[in-house]
Each structure stands twice: as structure tokens, then as C-alpha cells.
Design an enzyme around this catalytic site. Structure first.
Site, mmCIF file in Angstrom:
data_model
loop_
_atom_site.group_PDB
_atom_site.id
_atom_site.type_symbol
_atom_site.label_atom_id
_atom_site.label_comp_id
_atom_site.label_asym_id
_atom_site.label_seq_id
_atom_site.Cartn_x
_atom_site.Cartn_y
_atom_site.Cartn_z
ATOM 1 N N HIS A 82 9.093 27.807 39.543
ATOM 2 C CA HIS A 82 8.967 27.653 38.047
ATOM 3 C C HIS A 82 10.459 27.693 37.202
ATOM 4 C CE1 HIS A 82 7.684 27.690 33.732
ATOM 5 N NE2 HIS A 82 8.514 28.763 33.569
ATOM 6 N N ASP A 161 -2.849 30.659 26.099
ATOM 7 C CA ASP A 161 -1.328 30.493 25.957
ATOM 8 C C ASP A 161 -0.876 29.480 25.029
ATOM 9 O OD1 ASP A 161 1.497 30.917 26.821
ATOM 10 O OD2 ASP A 161 1.246 29.070 27.736
ATOM 11 N N ARG A 168 3.452 30.963 17.817
ATOM 12 C CA ARG A 168 4.569 31.439 18.160
ATOM 13 C C ARG A 168 5.744 30.668 17.517
ATOM 14 N NH1 ARG A 168 5.130 32.650 23.756
ATOM 15 N NH2 ARG A 168 7.229 33.382 23.507
ATOM 16 N N SER A 183 3.488 34.687 28.937
ATOM 17 C CA SER A 183 3.182 33.089 28.781
ATOM 18 C C SER A 183 3.496 32.263 30.251
ATOM 19 C CB SER A 183 4.035 32.506 27.834
ATOM 20 O OG SER A 183 4.093 31.006 27.852
ATOM 21 N N LYS A 187 0.465 31.492 33.530
ATOM 22 C CA LYS A 187 0.126 30.342 34.132
ATOM 23 C C LYS A 187 0.313 30.084 35.786
ATOM 24 C CE LYS A 187 2.556 27.859 31.055
ATOM 25 N NZ LYS A 187 3.021 28.778 29.979
#
Length: 432
Positions: A82, A161, A168, A183, A187
Site C-alpha cells: 500500500h 471508511d 473528514r 482508514s 481496508k
């Protein structure tokens, strides 16, 4: 349980209990708590923070707000990578095939881009016919067969999320390590892989502005992942200039193909080799990172990494001829060179500015409804520390519509050129 009491508790700097956090996420996802109350709690978290236990509880509550993917029917260790986002970041397109060619399975769920860059799905959809949306059975079968699949996230994956991030974004509550970490990790954990390598970026083109902020975020995410049974590592990388040379979807696909053929940009190749060595080592496919790196270099040299990309594209309905001959990828009607007005050395390459300019000509989205034009973008001819002669090409712009003088001036100003020599910055700040 009254939600106003939870807001007041965090406003006073107290920790929230596991039950309070679980109630918040379940009720908000179900639509039982209004946005204005959740906004107040989010601001209290931004101001007063959360400890690791709270952040882990928030991650778990968000993870279980929707579907959790079961990848147990995939043989062997499953890995994922990621990135926290950056300009020109096409790492999955090259890293996935490299790792798969070394015998480690990458079962990856990715998203679309919003803002100054396209997402992995947008890049892959530059390939004619490529299908990013497979059902879970097909997804698992493909990973078992070829070791690699990249698909879009289900709408049922971490729905909390999606709601929280949208809120946000419009309430100035994005900048919070507990909220960012939960967040991202909710995931990644819901996606079901065994090993996670986090590329946490800092600098002009990244969300975290300093390496110290990036380290703090990475350490939080590593602690969350490891505490929940996932082998989690991180690398802290510089995003003060774009990664590689291509900014724009089809252009980045071409650059990934070039990298798998062994002649990609030096910085992008280095990032892929470093991330790949972490994944191979953590998955048990190599004794150490040095040997893993040699394995990755070998699968580039013998063509097997490129063949994995080809196999994935074919399996997901894409036009393999565009991998064999990248000139078949979408091409812009116009390619305009941007010339230097001075002689010197590139001191800065303002990544955020370049990414935003690419978005403005169609390479990214200002809103989720915006259309992406796969062929447009910017290809850099000069990067930080490069020598530049007056009249030499700084970059090529691939575009559909005429470029205005202000846009071109903004692109030129993205290159800060000074008379004295400049040292090339290190791409990788730290490994965690």
C-alpha cells in the site's frame, strides 16, 4: 449510550472504550448518527488524539463494518503493498508481476484516484478491455492460477471508511494519524492478505510533509497490523519530486512495462526492488533482502516478470497486444515540449504542482464524477540534480486541448533551476 457523551469525553481528552468506538462506527454506518455529531467527534480526535488501543479498536470496528475477504482458499502466503499516495506512483503495475514471478501471490484490491493523480484502477483501465471488477470466486481462481490479480474494492468493503473519509474531507479533519492509520489499515486488513508492505511517502507531493511525520504514521500502522496477526513492514520514501518520469495513466502503464523490460527510471526501479525484497522476505520466499533483490532482478532479466503482467492482463480481458507493443496504448493528439529558459541544475521538482497540472488536463479527477482521459499527462525529461541547458526540453505534455499560457508558465515554475550543482536526494529515508 448517548453519542453526545462520547463527544464530550473525547473533547476533554479522555480515551474512548472499545464499546464506545464500536457503537460509533456501527451506528454511523447504519445512518443512526448525524454527520454534525460525528464531525464534532472527529475534530476532538484531531485535537486530542487517540492512543494505540483506541486506534486499533477503531481500525477493527471499521474493518468489520462491511465484508471481510476470506483468502484462505488461495494457496501459500498472500502479500499486499500500500502506498499513501504520490505523483507518478505506478508501483503496483511493476511490483505485482515481479513478486508473482518469484512465486509469491499478490491478491490486491485497489481504488481510483481523486485529486492530483489517477489510481491504480484508472491506470489499468488505460489498457483496452481490462476488467477491474471480478467476483470473489474468479479473483481467487486467478490468483491461484497465475499468482496475481488487481481488482477494484467492493462497495461493501469497509463502508464506514467511505462515509468517514467523505466527512473528514469537508470538515478539515483529515490530518490525524489515528484517523489516517485506521482508514488505511481497516481496508488492508479487510482485504485478507498475510503480509503488508506500506510505502509511506513524505514531502511536497504527499500528505505527510516531513519524514518524521511519515515515520510516526508508519509506526502506528505497523503496530496495528502486527497486533492483529499480519506481518506488516514499512518504507519511508521521498515524494518531493514525482516517482519516475511519467505522470498520467497510459503513460505510467508504458513506464511500468519499460521497468519490467529492464530499462525503467532509476528511482522507480529502485523502489520496486526494495519493496519487492521486503515482500519476498516476509513471505518466506527468500532468506534475506539481498537474496530477494537478486531474485527480482533475475525475473526482470529473463522476462518472466513481464510475462506475469501479460498473463494478468489477458486473464482480466485486457488487450495483450498493448503490453507487447506499448505504442498501441492510448496516445494524445498533441505532444508539446516545454523548454528551459535558463541554464543550471534542477534543485526542486514540485510534485504537487505537477500532479495538479496533470489533473487539470484530464489525468486525474477534481471530483469523483470527472472523466479521466487515459492518454494525457506529463513526461519529465529532467529530474532533481540534472543539468539543464537553456532551450533544452524539461518535459513533454501529452494533451487533447490547447494549453493556455498560464498553465505552461505554471509547469515551467514547477522546475526550480539554480546555477550551482545539486546532489541527488535519497529516495528511501528509512525502512521499518
Amino acid at each position: 449510550m448517548r453519542f453526545v457523551d462520547i463527544i464530550e469525553k473525547k473533547r476533554e481528552g479522555c480515551g474512548l472504550s472499545t464499546e464506545e468506538i464500536r457503537y460509533w462506527i456501527q451506528a454511523y454506518t447504519a445512518g443512526d448518527i448525524p454527520d454534525y455529531q460525528v464531525s464534532a467527534l472527529l475534530m476532538a480526535i484531531v485535537l486530542n488524539g487517540m492512543d494505540l488501543r483506541e486506534t486499533t479498536d477503531l481500525t477493527m470496528a471499521m474493518m468489520h463494518s462491511g465484508d471481510v475477504v476470506d483468502l484462505s482458499s488461495i494457496d501459500g502466503v498472500k502479500v499486499d503493498k500500500h502506498s499513501t499516495g504520490g505523483v507518478g506512483d505506478k508501483t503496483t503495475l511493476a511490483l505485482g508481476p515481479m513478486v508473482a514471478a518469484c512465486g509469491v501471490k499478490m491478491a490486491k484490491m485497489s481504488g481510483r484516484g481523486l485529486g492530483h493523480t489517477g489510481g491504480t484502477l484508472d491506470k489499468l483501465e488505460s489498457i483496452r478491455g481490462f476488467n477491474c471488477f471480478l467476483d470473489q470466486e474468479t479473483f481467487i481462481r486467478q490468483v491461484n492460477a497465475i499468482g496475481l490479480a488487481v481488482i477494484g474494492q467492493s462497495d461493501r468493503l469497509v463502508p464506514a471508511d467511505k462515509k468517514l473519509y467523505a466527512l473528514r474531507d469537508v470538515t478539515a479533519t483529515v490530518a490525524s494519524i489515528p484517523l489516517i492509520a485506521s482508514s488505511i489499515m481497516s481496508k488492508k486488513l479487510a482485504a485478507g492478505t498475510d503480509v503488508i508492505d506500506l510505502d509511506v511517502k513524505y514531502g511536497d507531493g504527499a500528505f505527510m510533509q516531513t519524514p518524521q511525520e511519515a515515520v510516526a504514521l508508519a509506526e502506528t500502522m505497523i503496530q496495528i497490523g502486527n497486533s492483529l496477526g499480519r506481518r506488516t513492514r514499512a518504507m519511508i520514501t521521498d515524494m518531493n519530486e514525482p516517482l519516475g518520469r511519467a505522470i498520467g495513466n497510459a503513460l505510467e502503464v508504458r513506464e511500468a512495462i519499460d521497468t519490467l523490460r529492464g530499462h525503467g527510471p532509476e528511482d522507480f526501479t529502485e523502489l520496486c526492488l526494495t519493496a519487492g525484497s521486503v515482500l519476498l522476505t516476509e513471505a518466506g520466499a527468500s532468506e534475506d533482502r539481498e537474496k530477494a533483490r537478486k531474485q527480482l532482478e533475475a525475473v526482470i532479466a529473463d522476462g518472466s516478470a513481464l510475462e506475469k503482467l501479460r498473463a494478468m492482463v489477458k486473464a482480466q480481458g485486457g488487450d495483450v497486444s498493448q503490453i507487447d507493443d506499448p505504442d498501441r496504448l492510448p496516445k494524445a493528439d498533441h505532444v508539446t515540449p516545454v523548454l528551459s529558459r535558463t541554464t543550471g541544475y534542477v534543485k526542486e521538482l514540485r510534485a504537487m504542482r505537477l500532479g495538479t497540472l496533470a489533473m487539470q488536463i484530464g489525468a486525474g479527477r477534481a471530483t469523483k464524477e470527472d472523466e479521466i482521459w487515459p492518454e494525457v499527462g506529463i513526461v519529465l525529461n529532467k529530474k532533481v540534480a540534472d543539468k539543464v541547458e537553456k532551450g533544452e526540453i524539461l518535459a513533454w505534455v501529452h494533451h487533447r486541448k490547447p494549453l493556455g499560457s498560464q498553465w505552461l508558465k505554471a509547469l515551467e515554475d514547477g522546475f526550480v533551476i539554480v546555477p550551482e550543482k545539486v546532489s541527488r536526494p535519497d529516495l528511501i529515508y528509512k525502512m521499518l
